[in-house]
Design a protein around this motif. Structure first.
Motif, PDB file in Angstrom:
ATOM      1  N   ASN A   1       4.098  -1.056  -0.624  1.00 38.70           N
ATOM      2  CA  ASN A   1       5.475  -0.730  -0.291  1.00 38.70           C
ATOM      3  C   ASN A   1       6.250  -0.495  -1.592  1.00 38.70           C
ATOM      4  OD1 ASN A   1       8.239  -0.853   0.381  1.00 38.70           O
ATOM      5  ND2 ASN A   1       7.855  -2.258   2.078  1.00 38.70           N
TER       6      ASN A   1
ATOM      7  N   TYR B   1       1.526   8.834  -4.140  1.00 41.37           N
ATOM      8  CA  TYR B   1       1.147   8.587  -2.753  1.00 41.37           C
ATOM      9  C   TYR B   1       0.836   9.887  -2.028  1.00 41.37           C
ATOM     10  CZ  TYR B   1       2.671   3.695  -3.235  1.00 41.37           C
ATOM     11  OH  TYR B   1       2.798   2.390  -3.623  1.00 41.37           O
TER      12      TYR B   1
ATOM     13  N   PHE C   1      -2.794  10.412  -0.200  1.00 39.13           N
ATOM     14  CA  PHE C   1      -2.989  10.726   1.213  1.00 39.13           C
ATOM     15  C   PHE C   1      -3.639  12.100   1.389  1.00 39.13           C
ATOM     16  CE2 PHE C   1      -0.400   7.075   1.777  1.00 39.13           C
ATOM     17  CZ  PHE C   1      -0.594   6.638   3.079  1.00 39.13           C
TER      18      PHE C   1
ATOM     19  N   ARG D   1      -3.983  -0.931   1.432  1.00 42.50           N
ATOM     20  CA  ARG D   1      -2.581  -1.314   1.355  1.00 42.50           C
ATOM     21  C   ARG D   1      -2.493  -2.768   0.892  1.00 42.50           C
ATOM     22  NH1 ARG D   1       0.982   2.191   4.111  1.00 42.50           N
ATOM     23  NH2 ARG D   1      -0.105   3.791   5.344  1.00 42.50           N
TER      24      ARG D   1
ATOM     25  N   GLU E   1      -1.792  -5.320   3.639  1.00 44.33           N
ATOM     26  CA  GLU E   1      -2.931  -5.671   4.477  1.00 44.33           C
ATOM     27  C   GLU E   1      -3.916  -6.555   3.728  1.00 44.33           C
ATOM     28  OE1 GLU E   1      -4.506  -1.948   5.740  1.00 44.33           O
ATOM     29  OE2 GLU E   1      -2.837  -1.524   7.110  1.00 44.33           O
TER      30      GLU E   1
ATOM     31  N   SER F   1       8.641   7.075   4.843  1.00 46.36           N
ATOM     32  CA  SER F   1       8.095   6.739   6.150  1.00 46.36           C
ATOM     33  C   SER F   1       6.787   7.464   6.419  1.00 46.36           C
ATOM     34  CB  SER F   1       9.112   7.052   7.248  1.00 46.36           C
ATOM     35  OG  SER F   1       9.395   8.439   7.298  1.00 46.36           O
ATOM     36  N   ARG F   2       6.580   8.618   5.775  1.00 49.02           N
ATOM     37  CA  ARG F   2       5.336   9.353   6.001  1.00 49.02           C
ATOM     38  C   ARG F   2       4.126   8.624   5.426  1.00 49.02           C
ATOM     39  NH1 ARG F   2       7.922  12.119   1.844  1.00 49.02           N
ATOM     40  NH2 ARG F   2       6.697  12.741   0.010  1.00 49.02           N
ATOM     41  N   PHE F   3       4.377   7.624   4.570  1.00 53.73           N
ATOM     42  CA  PHE F   3       3.284   6.800   4.028  1.00 53.73           C
ATOM     43  C   PHE F   3       3.148   5.484   4.790  1.00 53.73           C
ATOM     44  CE2 PHE F   3       5.192   8.920   0.133  1.00 53.73           C
ATOM     45  CZ  PHE F   3       4.290   9.965   0.130  1.00 53.73           C
ATOM     46  N   GLY F   4       3.963   5.323   5.842  1.00 49.92           N
ATOM     47  CA  GLY F   4       3.901   4.088   6.621  1.00 49.92           C
ATOM     48  C   GLY F   4       4.804   2.997   6.117  1.00 49.92           C
ATOM     49  N   TYR F   5       5.771   3.328   5.256  1.00 51.98           N
ATOM     50  CA  TYR F   5       6.687   2.346   4.718  1.00 51.98           C
ATOM     51  C   TYR F   5       8.123   2.702   5.102  1.00 51.98           C
ATOM     52  CZ  TYR F   5       2.772   0.737   1.901  1.00 51.98           C
ATOM     53  OH  TYR F   5       1.556   0.244   1.492  1.00 51.98           O
TER      54      TYR F   5
END
Length: 243
Positions: free
Chosen positions: A105, A143, A147, A161, A164, A235-239
């Motif tokens: 993040n 990032y 991706f 991540r 995780e 947000s496109r990276f999941g954050y």
């Protein structure tokens, strides 16, 4: 040396390229690597330096000792993880070897980087919002490249991540599956010994400060700096984007 890798004894070392941007948790992850794998290294200018030694001094010696252990009956399988295949913190590129990429993040990451730079390295930053804006742009480029590389070669690029990695043992299990060797210590054992409160020494630390992704939210001055620094959409990276 073999044309496709390095021999140690009669075993060909597994070779992996590794990419990570500053303050995303590389030293935390590499402690786990030392517990899971028979890592091999070659002399380079990054191995022995004051910063690396200080980071090691902030770790619990029992945790680092535990990572040197080995379960009975596990054969030696050397693993060479190239930590700078594209230079230190260089952008992800795919060469002849599979790649592991670590992300985190960006909000706590850049907050941590700022405090390390100003408090540890005595960096003078006159325009903090401008510094923040440039820092976020750098992570965005890294990032995006990460991706894109994973979409291009999902079987050869493994994305980790940091969140995780700290949450439960499944992230370490996936790393072992990706590299494809029997670990010298179980992922469960490594996960327990690398929990942040167990892996680090008590007291004030320069590098392993809190391990908390929410610390930046309680700093009112930092939040004001963020408001003055329009940032990209992460947000496109999941954050989530910062509030």
């Amino acid at each position: 040396m073999h044309s496709d890798g390095y021999y140690f004894g009669t075993t060909l070392a597994k070779r992996i390229d590794y990419f990570a941007f500053p303050r995303t948790g590389s030293h935390f992850l590499w402690t786990s690597f030392t517990g899971l794998f028979d890592l091999v290294f070659f002399a380079n200018q990054y191995v022995d330096n004051p910063e690396a030694r200080q980071r090691s001094d902030e770790l619990n010696p029992l945790a680092t000792y535990a990572m040197k252990l080995r379960e009975d009956g596990v054969p030696i399988q050397p693993v060479y993880i190239n930590a700078a295949p594209n230079g230190v913190h260089g952008g992800p590129v795919l060469g002849q070897d599979p790649a592991i990429i670590l992300i985190r993040n960006p909000h706590p990451t850049i907050y941590s980087w700022y405090h390390t730079a100003t408090e540890r390295w005595a960096a003078r930053i006159d325009d903090v919002p401008a510094w923040i804006r440039d820092a976020y742009a750098g992570y965005e480029r890294f990032y995006d490249a990460a991706f894109a590389l994973q979409r291009q070669s999902p079987d050869r690029v493994h994305l980790i991540r940091f969140e995780e990695l700290k949450e439960d043992v499944s992230s370490l299990r996936r790393v072992v599956d990706f590299i494809g060797v029997r670990p010298k210590l179980s992922p469960e054992f490594v996960f327990e010994w690398t929990r942040f409160d167990r892996m680090t020494k008590g007291g004030r630390r320069t590098f392993y400060r809190t391990g908390d992704n929410a610390t930046w939210r309680s700093d009112p001055i930092w939040r004001e700096h963020l408001k003055a620094a329009p940032l990209a959409d992460f947000s496109r990276f999941g954050y989530p984007n910062h509030p």
